[in-house]
Design a protein around this motif. Structure first.
Motif, mmCIF file in Angstrom:
data_model
loop_
_atom_site.group_PDB
_atom_site.id
_atom_site.type_symbol
_atom_site.label_atom_id
_atom_site.label_comp_id
_atom_site.label_asym_id
_atom_site.label_seq_id
_atom_site.Cartn_x
_atom_site.Cartn_y
_atom_site.Cartn_z
ATOM 1 N N VAL A 69 -10.329 -7.258 -3.740
ATOM 2 C CA VAL A 69 -8.942 -6.964 -3.397
ATOM 3 C C VAL A 69 -8.056 -7.183 -4.617
ATOM 4 O O VAL A 69 -8.071 -8.267 -5.218
ATOM 5 N N LEU A 70 -7.303 -6.156 -4.992
ATOM 6 C CA LEU A 70 -6.312 -6.253 -6.058
ATOM 7 C C LEU A 70 -4.959 -6.499 -5.398
ATOM 8 O O LEU A 70 -4.547 -5.722 -4.530
ATOM 9 N N ILE A 71 -4.266 -7.558 -5.809
ATOM 10 C CA ILE A 71 -3.034 -7.954 -5.127
ATOM 11 C C ILE A 71 -1.816 -7.701 -6.004
ATOM 12 O O ILE A 71 -1.788 -8.068 -7.185
ATOM 13 N N GLY A 72 -0.821 -7.049 -5.420
ATOM 14 C CA GLY A 72 0.453 -6.810 -6.092
ATOM 15 C C GLY A 72 1.587 -7.460 -5.319
ATOM 16 O O GLY A 72 1.560 -7.491 -4.091
ATOM 17 N N ASN A 73 2.566 -7.979 -6.029
ATOM 18 C CA ASN A 73 3.717 -8.644 -5.419
ATOM 19 C C ASN A 73 4.951 -7.775 -5.624
ATOM 20 O O ASN A 73 5.456 -7.650 -6.741
ATOM 21 N N SER A 74 5.450 -7.170 -4.548
ATOM 22 C CA SER A 74 6.627 -6.299 -4.682
ATOM 23 C C SER A 74 7.913 -7.092 -4.865
ATOM 24 O O SER A 74 8.927 -6.546 -5.301
ATOM 25 N N ASP A 75 7.884 -8.386 -4.514
ATOM 26 C CA ASP A 75 9.062 -9.247 -4.646
ATOM 27 C C ASP A 75 10.247 -8.682 -3.855
ATOM 28 O O ASP A 75 11.396 -8.821 -4.267
ATOM 29 N N GLU A 76 9.933 -8.020 -2.746
ATOM 30 C CA GLU A 76 10.936 -7.422 -1.858
ATOM 31 C C GLU A 76 11.769 -6.354 -2.579
ATOM 32 O O GLU A 76 12.918 -6.097 -2.212
ATOM 33 N N ARG A 77 11.173 -5.698 -3.591
ATOM 34 C CA ARG A 77 11.871 -4.660 -4.364
ATOM 35 C C ARG A 77 11.110 -3.344 -4.256
ATOM 36 O O ARG A 77 9.916 -3.276 -4.536
ATOM 37 N N ASP B 33 11.706 3.468 4.578
ATOM 38 C CA ASP B 33 11.363 4.786 4.045
ATOM 39 C C ASP B 33 9.892 4.790 3.633
ATOM 40 O O ASP B 33 9.509 4.154 2.643
ATOM 41 N N LEU B 34 9.070 5.500 4.388
ATOM 42 C CA LEU B 34 7.631 5.518 4.131
ATOM 43 C C LEU B 34 7.180 6.799 3.441
ATOM 44 O O LEU B 34 5.994 7.110 3.407
ATOM 45 N N ALA B 35 8.146 7.545 2.844
ATOM 46 C CA ALA B 35 7.807 8.831 2.221
ATOM 47 C C ALA B 35 6.807 8.657 1.088
ATOM 48 O O ALA B 35 5.887 9.472 0.914
ATOM 49 N N ARG B 36 6.962 7.596 0.311
ATOM 50 C CA ARG B 36 6.054 7.364 -0.807
ATOM 51 C C ARG B 36 4.645 7.084 -0.304
ATOM 52 O O ARG B 36 3.653 7.553 -0.876
ATOM 53 N N LEU B 37 4.562 6.337 0.775
ATOM 54 C CA LEU B 37 3.253 6.062 1.369
ATOM 55 C C LEU B 37 2.662 7.332 1.979
ATOM 56 O O LEU B 37 1.447 7.527 1.952
ATOM 57 N N GLN B 38 3.518 8.195 2.507
ATOM 58 C CA GLN B 38 3.057 9.451 3.076
ATOM 59 C C GLN B 38 2.406 10.320 2.003
ATOM 60 O O GLN B 38 1.354 10.937 2.235
ATOM 61 N N SER C 299 17.323 -5.206 5.971
ATOM 62 C CA SER C 299 16.613 -3.943 5.741
ATOM 63 C C SER C 299 15.108 -4.112 5.959
ATOM 64 O O SER C 299 14.387 -3.126 6.127
ATOM 65 N N LEU C 300 14.627 -5.364 5.934
ATOM 66 C CA LEU C 300 13.218 -5.623 6.222
ATOM 67 C C LEU C 300 12.995 -5.533 7.724
ATOM 68 O O LEU C 300 13.663 -6.217 8.501
ATOM 69 N N GLU D 157 23.267 -13.589 6.701
ATOM 70 C CA GLU D 157 22.285 -12.812 5.945
ATOM 71 C C GLU D 157 22.219 -13.289 4.503
ATOM 72 O O GLU D 157 23.233 -13.373 3.812
ATOM 73 N N MET D 158 21.030 -13.611 4.035
ATOM 74 C CA MET D 158 20.795 -14.048 2.665
ATOM 75 C C MET D 158 20.001 -12.969 1.923
ATOM 76 O O MET D 158 19.300 -12.166 2.536
#
Length: 335
Positions: A93-101, A128-133, A188-189, A215-216
Protein backbone atom coordinates in the motif's frame (compact mmCIF):
# COMPACT_ATOMS: atom_id res chain seq x y z
CA UNK A 1 28.03 0.02 -10.82
CA UNK A 2 24.54 -1.37 -11.47
CA UNK A 3 24.45 -5.12 -12.10
CA UNK A 4 22.23 -6.10 -15.02
CA UNK A 5 20.43 -9.28 -16.00
CA UNK A 6 23.08 -9.78 -18.71
CA UNK A 7 25.79 -9.73 -16.05
CA UNK A 8 23.96 -12.43 -14.10
CA UNK A 9 23.47 -14.51 -17.25
CA UNK A 10 27.19 -14.28 -18.09
CA UNK A 11 28.25 -15.23 -14.57
CA UNK A 12 25.91 -18.24 -14.53
CA UNK A 13 26.70 -19.25 -18.13
CA UNK A 14 23.03 -19.15 -19.15
CA UNK A 15 20.90 -17.01 -21.44
CA UNK A 16 19.14 -13.80 -20.39
CA UNK A 17 15.84 -15.61 -20.96
CA UNK A 18 16.82 -18.31 -18.47
CA UNK A 19 17.58 -15.65 -15.81
CA UNK A 20 14.17 -14.12 -16.50
CA UNK A 21 12.51 -17.50 -16.05
CA UNK A 22 14.33 -18.09 -12.78
CA UNK A 23 13.08 -14.72 -11.48
CA UNK A 24 9.51 -15.01 -12.75
CA UNK A 25 8.76 -18.64 -13.66
CA UNK A 26 11.25 -20.85 -11.78
CA UNK A 27 9.14 -23.97 -12.35
CA UNK A 28 10.23 -23.89 -16.02
CA UNK A 29 13.91 -24.19 -15.10
CA UNK A 30 15.80 -27.19 -13.71
CA UNK A 31 16.66 -27.02 -10.00
CA UNK A 32 20.39 -27.12 -10.77
CA UNK A 33 20.12 -24.13 -13.12
CA UNK A 34 17.98 -22.20 -10.62
CA UNK A 35 20.64 -22.79 -7.97
CA UNK A 36 23.43 -21.62 -10.30
CA UNK A 37 21.54 -18.44 -11.28
CA UNK A 38 20.60 -17.62 -7.68
CA UNK A 39 24.23 -18.06 -6.63
CA UNK A 40 25.30 -15.59 -9.34
CA UNK A 41 22.63 -13.13 -8.22
CA UNK A 42 23.88 -13.33 -4.64
CA UNK A 43 27.56 -13.00 -5.56
CA UNK A 44 26.96 -10.03 -7.87
CA UNK A 45 24.44 -8.32 -5.58
CA UNK A 46 21.84 -8.10 -8.35
CA UNK A 47 18.54 -6.36 -7.49
CA UNK A 48 15.87 -6.55 -10.16
CA UNK A 49 14.05 -3.39 -11.21
CA UNK A 50 10.53 -4.33 -10.15
CA UNK A 51 9.11 -0.94 -11.12
CA UNK A 52 10.33 -1.24 -14.69
CA UNK A 53 9.07 -4.80 -14.95
CA UNK A 54 5.65 -3.78 -13.71
CA UNK A 55 5.45 -0.86 -16.12
CA UNK A 56 6.28 -3.15 -19.02
CA UNK A 57 3.52 -5.49 -17.88
CA UNK A 58 1.10 -2.58 -17.52
CA UNK A 59 0.34 -3.39 -13.88
CA UNK A 60 1.88 -3.32 -10.41
CA UNK A 61 1.55 -5.02 -7.07
CA UNK A 62 0.69 -1.76 -5.33
CA UNK A 63 -2.52 -0.17 -4.07
CA UNK A 64 -2.77 3.55 -3.36
CA UNK A 65 -4.46 4.98 -0.28
CA UNK A 66 -5.08 8.73 0.05
CA UNK A 67 -6.24 9.91 3.49
CA UNK A 68 -7.30 13.32 4.78
CA UNK A 69 -4.72 13.47 7.57
CA UNK A 70 -2.00 10.86 8.01
CA UNK A 71 -1.27 12.29 11.46
CA UNK A 72 -4.77 11.48 12.71
CA UNK A 73 -4.71 8.18 14.66
CA UNK A 74 -8.03 7.23 13.06
CA UNK A 75 -6.51 7.27 9.57
CA UNK A 76 -3.37 5.57 10.86
CA UNK A 77 -5.56 2.66 11.96
CA UNK A 78 -7.45 2.70 8.63
CA UNK A 79 -4.07 2.45 6.88
CA UNK A 80 -3.02 -0.45 9.08
CA UNK A 81 -6.19 -2.33 8.17
CA UNK A 82 -5.58 -1.70 4.47
CA UNK A 83 -1.98 -2.90 4.75
CA UNK A 84 -3.00 -6.05 6.60
CA UNK A 85 -5.48 -7.08 3.88
CA UNK A 86 -3.11 -6.14 1.05
CA UNK A 87 -0.28 -8.17 2.62
CA UNK A 88 -2.50 -11.25 2.64
CA UNK A 89 -2.60 -10.96 -1.17
CA UNK A 90 1.09 -10.19 -1.63
CA UNK A 91 0.47 -6.52 -2.36
CA UNK A 92 1.75 -3.28 -0.85
CA UNK A 93 0.00 0.00 0.00
CA UNK A 94 1.34 3.41 -1.04
CA UNK A 95 -0.04 6.10 1.28
CA UNK A 96 -0.63 9.75 0.40
CA UNK A 97 -1.73 12.51 2.77
CA UNK A 98 -4.03 15.06 1.13
CA UNK A 99 -3.96 17.23 4.28
CA UNK A 100 -7.61 18.09 3.55
CA UNK A 101 -6.49 19.93 0.36
CA UNK A 102 -8.00 19.16 -3.03
CA UNK A 103 -4.84 20.24 -4.89
CA UNK A 104 -2.73 17.72 -2.97
CA UNK A 105 -5.34 15.05 -3.53
CA UNK A 106 -5.19 15.74 -7.28
CA UNK A 107 -1.39 15.61 -7.31
CA UNK A 108 -1.43 12.21 -5.62
CA UNK A 109 -4.07 10.88 -8.01
CA UNK A 110 -1.88 11.93 -10.96
CA UNK A 111 1.21 10.38 -9.37
CA UNK A 112 -0.46 7.08 -8.57
CA UNK A 113 -1.98 6.86 -12.05
CA UNK A 114 1.50 7.31 -13.55
CA UNK A 115 2.78 4.54 -11.29
CA UNK A 116 0.03 2.28 -12.59
CA UNK A 117 -1.22 1.14 -9.22
CA UNK A 118 -3.80 -1.64 -9.18
CA UNK A 119 -6.38 0.67 -7.65
CA UNK A 120 -6.95 3.74 -5.49
CA UNK A 121 -8.58 3.94 -2.08
CA UNK A 122 -9.41 7.53 -1.20
CA UNK A 123 -11.21 9.64 1.36
CA UNK A 124 -12.23 12.57 -0.90
CA UNK A 125 -11.60 16.13 0.28
CA UNK A 126 -14.84 17.49 -1.19
CA UNK A 127 -18.02 16.43 -2.88
CA UNK A 128 -16.71 16.88 -6.44
CA UNK A 129 -15.82 13.37 -7.62
CA UNK A 130 -15.15 14.32 -11.27
CA UNK A 131 -11.43 13.67 -10.93
CA UNK A 132 -12.09 10.24 -9.48
CA UNK A 133 -14.58 9.59 -12.28
CA UNK A 134 -11.87 10.24 -14.89
CA UNK A 135 -9.57 7.84 -13.07
CA UNK A 136 -12.33 5.24 -12.95
CA UNK A 137 -13.13 5.73 -16.65
CA UNK A 138 -9.43 5.24 -17.42
CA UNK A 139 -9.55 1.73 -16.01
CA UNK A 140 -8.25 2.35 -12.47
CA UNK A 141 -10.63 0.95 -9.83
CA UNK A 142 -11.55 3.51 -7.14
CA UNK A 143 -12.89 2.67 -3.67
CA UNK A 144 -14.18 5.46 -1.43
CA UNK A 145 -13.05 5.16 2.19
CA UNK A 146 -15.05 6.67 5.08
CA UNK A 147 -17.25 8.25 2.43
CA UNK A 148 -20.30 7.01 0.55
CA UNK A 149 -21.04 7.87 -3.07
CA UNK A 150 -24.62 9.13 -3.36
CA UNK A 151 -24.53 8.35 -7.08
CA UNK A 152 -23.44 4.75 -6.45
CA UNK A 153 -20.77 4.94 -9.15
CA UNK A 154 -17.95 3.98 -6.82
CA UNK A 155 -17.71 1.12 -4.36
CA UNK A 156 -17.41 2.47 -0.84
CA UNK A 157 -16.79 1.64 2.81
CA UNK A 158 -18.21 4.10 5.31
CA UNK A 159 -19.85 4.63 8.67
CA UNK A 160 -23.33 6.08 9.16
CA UNK A 161 -22.13 9.50 10.33
CA UNK A 162 -25.64 10.94 10.52
CA UNK A 163 -26.46 8.26 13.07
CA UNK A 164 -23.15 8.92 14.81
CA UNK A 165 -23.96 12.61 15.15
CA UNK A 166 -27.41 11.76 16.46
CA UNK A 167 -25.95 9.36 19.03
CA UNK A 168 -23.50 11.99 20.30
CA UNK A 169 -26.06 14.78 20.66
CA UNK A 170 -28.72 12.48 22.12
CA UNK A 171 -26.28 11.33 24.76
CA UNK A 172 -25.47 14.92 25.76
CA UNK A 173 -29.17 15.76 25.90
CA UNK A 174 -29.85 12.68 28.04
CA UNK A 175 -27.52 14.11 30.70
CA UNK A 176 -29.73 17.19 30.96
CA UNK A 177 -27.64 19.49 28.76
CA UNK A 178 -29.57 21.87 26.55
CA UNK A 179 -27.10 24.43 25.15
CA UNK A 180 -25.03 22.32 22.76
CA UNK A 181 -22.16 23.46 20.56
CA UNK A 182 -20.82 21.50 17.59
CA UNK A 183 -17.11 22.21 17.06
CA UNK A 184 -16.45 21.17 13.49
CA UNK A 185 -13.77 21.07 10.88
CA UNK A 186 -14.60 22.28 7.37
CA UNK A 187 -18.27 21.62 6.66
CA UNK A 188 -17.30 20.90 3.05
CA UNK A 189 -16.14 17.50 4.32
CA UNK A 190 -19.02 15.07 3.91
CA UNK A 191 -18.32 13.29 7.19
CA UNK A 192 -18.42 16.54 9.18
CA UNK A 193 -21.63 17.72 7.50
CA UNK A 194 -23.31 14.37 8.17
CA UNK A 195 -22.34 14.45 11.87
CA UNK A 196 -23.82 17.93 12.14
CA UNK A 197 -27.03 16.76 10.44
CA UNK A 198 -27.39 13.94 12.95
CA UNK A 199 -26.82 16.29 15.88
CA UNK A 200 -29.46 18.68 14.54
CA UNK A 201 -31.99 15.88 14.31
CA UNK A 202 -31.45 14.98 17.95
CA UNK A 203 -31.66 18.61 19.13
CA UNK A 204 -34.84 19.22 17.13
CA UNK A 205 -36.56 16.47 19.10
CA UNK A 206 -35.98 18.12 22.49
CA UNK A 207 -37.94 21.24 23.50
CA UNK A 208 -35.72 24.12 24.55
CA UNK A 209 -32.51 22.55 23.22
CA UNK A 210 -30.23 24.61 20.98
CA UNK A 211 -27.24 23.83 18.78
CA UNK A 212 -24.49 26.34 17.99
CA UNK A 213 -22.03 25.56 15.18
CA UNK A 214 -18.39 26.59 15.61
CA UNK A 215 -16.65 25.84 12.33
CA UNK A 216 -12.85 25.53 12.42
CA UNK A 217 -10.53 25.33 9.38
CA UNK A 218 -9.09 21.91 10.26
CA UNK A 219 -9.79 18.79 12.29
CA UNK A 220 -6.77 19.18 14.56
CA UNK A 221 -5.82 19.49 18.22
CA UNK A 222 -4.67 23.08 17.68
CA UNK A 223 -7.99 24.08 16.14
CA UNK A 224 -9.87 22.34 18.94
CA UNK A 225 -7.84 24.26 21.47
CA UNK A 226 -8.58 27.53 19.68
CA UNK A 227 -12.29 26.77 19.75
CA UNK A 228 -12.11 25.82 23.41
CA UNK A 229 -10.27 29.03 24.31
CA UNK A 230 -12.92 31.09 22.49
CA UNK A 231 -15.66 29.33 24.47
CA UNK A 232 -13.76 29.75 27.76
CA UNK A 233 -13.33 33.48 27.10
CA UNK A 234 -17.12 34.02 27.17
CA UNK A 235 -19.04 34.91 30.32
CA UNK A 236 -20.15 31.70 32.04
CA UNK A 237 -23.82 32.33 31.22
CA UNK A 238 -23.05 32.55 27.51
CA UNK A 239 -21.09 29.32 27.24
CA UNK A 240 -22.63 26.08 25.96
CA UNK A 241 -23.13 23.44 28.62
CA UNK A 242 -22.07 20.67 26.22
CA UNK A 243 -19.69 20.36 23.26
CA UNK A 244 -19.79 17.76 20.52
CA UNK A 245 -16.47 17.81 18.64
CA UNK A 246 -16.44 16.47 15.09
CA UNK A 247 -13.44 14.27 15.90
CA UNK A 248 -11.34 13.30 18.91
CA UNK A 249 -8.44 15.58 17.98
CA UNK A 250 -10.73 18.61 18.22
CA UNK A 251 -12.12 17.26 21.49
CA UNK A 252 -8.62 16.82 22.95
CA UNK A 253 -7.75 20.40 22.01
CA UNK A 254 -10.96 21.74 23.55
CA UNK A 255 -10.28 19.74 26.73
CA UNK A 256 -6.80 21.28 26.96
CA UNK A 257 -8.29 24.78 26.70
CA UNK A 258 -10.98 24.08 29.31
CA UNK A 259 -8.60 22.59 31.88
CA UNK A 260 -5.55 24.83 31.32
CA UNK A 261 -6.68 27.58 33.72
CA UNK A 262 -9.00 25.36 35.78
CA UNK A 263 -11.87 27.81 35.33
CA UNK A 264 -13.98 25.39 33.30
CA UNK A 265 -14.42 21.89 34.65
CA UNK A 266 -15.36 18.93 32.46
CA UNK A 267 -18.02 17.61 32.79
CA UNK A 268 -19.38 19.77 35.65
CA UNK A 269 -19.49 22.98 33.60
CA UNK A 270 -19.26 21.62 30.05
CA UNK A 271 -19.81 18.03 28.99
CA UNK A 272 -17.59 16.97 26.07
CA UNK A 273 -17.81 14.19 23.49
CA UNK A 274 -15.61 13.46 20.48
CA UNK A 275 -15.77 11.16 17.46
CA UNK A 276 -13.62 8.21 16.24
CA UNK A 277 -12.62 6.82 19.67
CA UNK A 278 -8.89 6.88 18.95
CA UNK A 279 -6.68 5.05 21.46
CA UNK A 280 -5.72 8.31 23.18
CA UNK A 281 -9.35 9.19 23.95
CA UNK A 282 -9.41 6.97 27.03
CA UNK A 283 -6.06 8.30 28.30
CA UNK A 284 -6.75 12.05 28.45
CA UNK A 285 -6.78 13.88 31.79
CA UNK A 286 -10.56 13.50 31.73
CA UNK A 287 -11.25 10.34 29.68
CA UNK A 288 -13.26 11.29 26.61
CA UNK A 289 -16.64 9.97 25.64
CA UNK A 290 -16.63 9.34 21.90
CA UNK A 291 -18.38 7.78 18.93
CA UNK A 292 -16.42 4.72 17.87
CA UNK A 293 -15.72 3.86 14.23
CA UNK A 294 -14.18 0.47 13.30
CA UNK A 295 -11.12 2.10 11.70
CA UNK A 296 -9.05 -1.05 11.10
CA UNK A 297 -12.05 -2.87 9.64
CA UNK A 298 -12.78 0.08 7.31
CA UNK A 299 -9.31 -0.13 5.76
CA UNK A 300 -9.34 -3.92 5.62
CA UNK A 301 -12.76 -4.01 3.95
CA UNK A 302 -11.83 -1.31 1.41
CA UNK A 303 -8.91 -3.39 0.12
CA UNK A 304 -11.11 -6.48 0.13
CA UNK A 305 -13.64 -4.71 -2.13
CA UNK A 306 -10.84 -3.61 -4.45
CA UNK A 307 -9.44 -7.13 -4.75
CA UNK A 308 -12.91 -8.45 -5.60
CA UNK A 309 -13.21 -5.78 -8.29
CA UNK A 310 -9.83 -6.79 -9.73
CA UNK A 311 -10.67 -10.50 -9.70
CA UNK A 312 -14.18 -10.10 -11.12
CA UNK A 313 -14.97 -6.56 -12.40
CA UNK A 314 -18.46 -7.54 -13.53
CA UNK A 315 -19.29 -9.76 -10.58
CA UNK A 316 -22.25 -9.43 -8.27
CA UNK A 317 -20.20 -8.92 -5.12
CA UNK A 318 -21.04 -6.27 -2.51
CA UNK A 319 -20.06 -2.73 -3.51
CA UNK A 320 -21.39 -0.58 -0.67
CA UNK A 321 -20.51 -1.35 2.95
CA UNK A 322 -21.81 0.87 5.75
CA UNK A 323 -20.90 0.22 9.36
CA UNK A 324 -22.86 1.48 12.35
CA UNK A 325 -21.15 3.74 14.93
CA UNK A 326 -21.06 2.96 18.64
CA UNK A 327 -21.43 5.31 21.60
CA UNK A 328 -18.58 5.00 24.13
CA UNK A 329 -19.36 6.78 27.41
CA UNK A 330 -16.55 7.97 29.69
CA UNK A 331 -16.01 10.62 32.34
CA UNK A 332 -16.06 13.67 30.05
CA UNK A 333 -19.85 13.43 29.84
CA UNK A 334 -20.39 12.46 33.46
CA UNK A 335 -20.07 8.68 33.26
Amino acid sequence: MTVSVRDVAAAASVSVGTVSNVLNRPSKVSPATVERVMQAIEELGFVRNDAARQLRAGRSRSIALIVLDAGNPFFAEVSRGAEDRAAESGMSVLIGNSDERSDREGAYLDLFREQRVNGVLVTPVGGDLARLQRLHDGGVPVILVDHEDAGHVFASVSVDDVEGGRLAASHLLSTGRRRLAFVSGPLSLRQVADRLEGARRAVDEVAGATLEVIEMPALSVLQGRAAGEAIRARPAAERPDAVFAANDLLAVGALQAFTLMSDVQVPRDIALIGYDDIDFASATVVPLSSIRQPAHLIGYTAVDLLLKDLDDPDGEHERTVRFQPELIVRESTGA
